[in-house]
Structures are given as structure tokens and as C-alpha cells.
Design a protein around this motif. Sequence first.
Motif, PDB file in Angstrom:
ATOM      1  N   VAL A 117       0.755  -1.550  -0.091  1.00  0.00           N
ATOM      2  CA  VAL A 117       0.149  -0.436   0.040  1.00  0.00           C
ATOM      3  C   VAL A 117       0.926   1.608  -0.161  1.00  0.00           C
ATOM      4  N   CYS A 118       0.311   2.446  -0.719  1.00  0.00           N
ATOM      5  CA  CYS A 118       1.123   3.549  -1.414  1.00  0.00           C
ATOM      6  C   CYS A 118       0.488   4.508  -0.393  1.00  0.00           C
ATOM      7  N   LEU A 119       1.164   5.427   0.432  1.00  0.00           N
ATOM      8  CA  LEU A 119       0.156   6.870   1.204  1.00  0.00           C
ATOM      9  C   LEU A 119       0.313   7.607   0.169  1.00  0.00           C
ATOM     10  N   CYS A 157      -3.466   2.273  -2.371  1.00  0.00           N
ATOM     11  CA  CYS A 157      -3.423   3.205  -2.677  1.00  0.00           C
ATOM     12  C   CYS A 157      -4.528   3.946  -1.337  1.00  0.00           C
ATOM     13  N   ILE A 158      -3.211   4.918  -0.409  1.00  0.00           N
ATOM     14  CA  ILE A 158      -4.236   5.912   0.593  1.00  0.00           C
ATOM     15  C   ILE A 158      -3.994   7.354   0.046  1.00  0.00           C
ATOM     16  N   PRO A 185      -8.705   5.939  -0.836  1.00  0.00           N
ATOM     17  CA  PRO A 185      -9.560   7.298   0.638  1.00  0.00           C
ATOM     18  C   PRO A 185      -8.844   7.796   0.863  1.00  0.00           C
ATOM     19  N   LEU A 186      -9.386   8.924   0.954  1.00  0.00           N
ATOM     20  CA  LEU A 186      -8.763  10.403   1.116  1.00  0.00           C
ATOM     21  C   LEU A 186      -9.176  10.924   3.135  1.00  0.00           C
ATOM     22  N   PHE A 187      -7.583  11.660   2.936  1.00  0.00           N
ATOM     23  CA  PHE A 187      -7.633  11.779   4.461  1.00  0.00           C
ATOM     24  C   PHE A 187      -6.355  12.906   4.707  1.00  0.00           C
ATOM     25  N   PHE A 188      -7.385  13.869   5.381  1.00  0.00           N
ATOM     26  CA  PHE A 188      -6.948  15.428   5.516  1.00  0.00           C
ATOM     27  C   PHE A 188      -5.941  15.368   6.984  1.00  0.00           C
ATOM     28  N   GLY A 205      -9.728   0.611  -2.565  1.00  0.00           N
ATOM     29  CA  GLY A 205      -8.915   0.691  -2.524  1.00  0.00           C
ATOM     30  C   GLY A 205      -7.697  -0.160  -3.417  1.00  0.00           C
ATOM     31  N   THR A 206      -7.443  -0.302  -3.936  1.00  0.00           N
ATOM     32  CA  THR A 206      -6.688  -0.998  -4.632  1.00  0.00           C
ATOM     33  C   THR A 206      -6.811  -1.310  -6.408  1.00  0.00           C
ATOM     34  N   SER A 207      -5.806  -0.904  -6.681  1.00  0.00           N
ATOM     35  CA  SER A 207      -6.431  -0.695  -8.271  1.00  0.00           C
ATOM     36  C   SER A 207      -6.622  -2.746  -9.071  1.00  0.00           C
ATOM     37  N   ILE A 208      -6.874  -3.194  -9.754  1.00  0.00           N
ATOM     38  CA  ILE A 208      -7.025  -4.410 -10.475  1.00  0.00           C
ATOM     39  C   ILE A 208      -6.389  -4.670 -11.806  1.00  0.00           C
TER      40      ILE A 208
END
Length: 302
Positions: free
Chosen positions: A109-111, A138-139, A187-190, A289-292
Motif C-alpha cells: 500500500v502507498c500513502l 493507495c491512500i 480513500p482520502l484523508f486530511f 482502495g486498490t486497483s485490479i
Amino acid sequence: MAFAANAQKQNVNLPQVLANQPLAIAVSIVGKPNVGKSSLYNAILKEERVVVSPAPGTTRTAIDSKVKINGVDYTFIDTAGLKKKEYRQADPDIFSGFQTFKSIRRSDVCLFVLDAASEITKQDQAVAREILDMQKGCIILANKIDLVPEAADKADGKMVKKGGSDDSYRNVKDYISHHFPFLWMSPLFFVSALTGQGLEEAIEAIKPIWERRNTLMDNQTLSEFLTRVLKKNSPKLLRDQKKPKVFALRQLEVNPPKFELLVNHPAAISLQFRKFLENSIIKELDFWGTSIVLKLKGKDKS
């Protein structure tokens, strides 16, 4: 377009098998230079393990740190930022870029870090494309939210009122989503590396994405899913091609999830239908949260 932060809260009850268990979930922190990657790295680990400087390019190599958070083992990888390619690029920058690509490649997973107080650039989009092309989870982290007027109060994917109008927060989120439509499932986080705002929620989102990436769907579930999808939208006839026919869908691999669609003739399946099916797999089979990866196979081929 809505980011996956809202959608992934749905309760999806599907037969699933977790394919493997890693010693630690590999997480890389990536983004262009000077978006606060090293500061976030230190904030997550709660100690100064990498040099933090306002000057771009301080981090030259990838650094790994293993840590246990809420009973989950992670390997966090801090990376040098990707820079715009130049004709005469300094050797250290070339090395940093190579290290970044390598770090993304070995991550689960990449931030993906953005500077919430600055405009999005082509460099930001280039980093996002690398994550997508390498088929990683990805996040999206909009860092330095504490520097943005009327900033978000919570990092749950929603812009929360904090003394300003709801429209002002929605505009910020829409601005980010407009530049990254291909990361709609992420997902998008601030967050703020300075105050720690939003980091706990962002870290909690890592394991569910890893679990989705390592989920193996059984053939019956995929068969029922494909039947539902074809009732909604069957592949259309392309000019000068055979009539498209879809026979079966199966999953070949995990991490990333790779699927194979058995058809009569791959060239008869339009790109639009392939994209529709990929999006449907993510939405309906809970691969948020992930590509396939979706491969086409002709029935008459071995």
C-alpha cells in the motif's frame, strides 16, 4: 466522483479467502519533494528517524522501519520525492527517483502525500500514475491541512465544518478529486504531520486495503457477480468484429488482484466494457482502495 472513504464503509458480506499473511504490511510514503513525507514518517513512528528540512530533496534514499500499531506489523518506507525529469539531472536526483520507483514496487500500500496548502502539479499526477501503473493499494493524504484556512476537522474522508461554509470544504475535496479521477477507489484523508491530525484514521485504513488485495474470490461468487453485471450492461458489438460473448470470470492471483475474463474473441470486447467491469469488481466485490488487473482470454485459445 467520490473517493472511496465513504463507499468502503459499506458492509459487504461475500465469500472470501485471505490468500496469505505477511510478516509485515509494506507501506511506502510517496509524493513529490517537500510535501512533508519525512515529517509524516516521523509522526507515524513517533520519533526522529529521518532528517526533516524545508528544502526539497533532503531525503535521498529509501529508509525502512518496522513498527507494530494496534497489533498489526508494518514496514514503513520513507522515500525521496519524485522530481520532474530534466535534460541534465543531477546524479543524486536520478538515484532518488530510482529508489522511489523501487519502493513503490515492493509496497503493498502507498500513502500518496499531497500538500493541501499548495496547488496540485503535474509532478503530483505523475507520482499517482506510478502507483496506479504498478497496481498498488493507495491512500491519499492531504498533508499540512493545519495550514489551510477553514481546514477539515476530521480525517474520515469528509470535509467537516470548522467556522466556515460547507461549500468551502467541498471545493477543496473536489479540487483534489478533479486532478485524480483515476484514483476514485482510494480513500482520502486530511492530515497534519505537525499536529498528528488524521494520522490514526489513515493508518487504520491500511490493513483493510491489504486484506482486499489478498482476497481470493471463489468461482461461484464470481459467476453470480458476472450474471448480475451482464444483465445491467452486456458488451456491445464493435464495427468489423465478431459478436462479443462473455463466458466466465475467474481470479488468477492476489496482491494485486488479477482476474481473467473468458470471452469468444478478446478484440470484440470494447475498452468501455472492460472499464465498466473493472469498476464493478471494485465496487460490488469490495476491492476498495486498490486497483485490479483484468485480462481477456479467448475461449478457443489455450
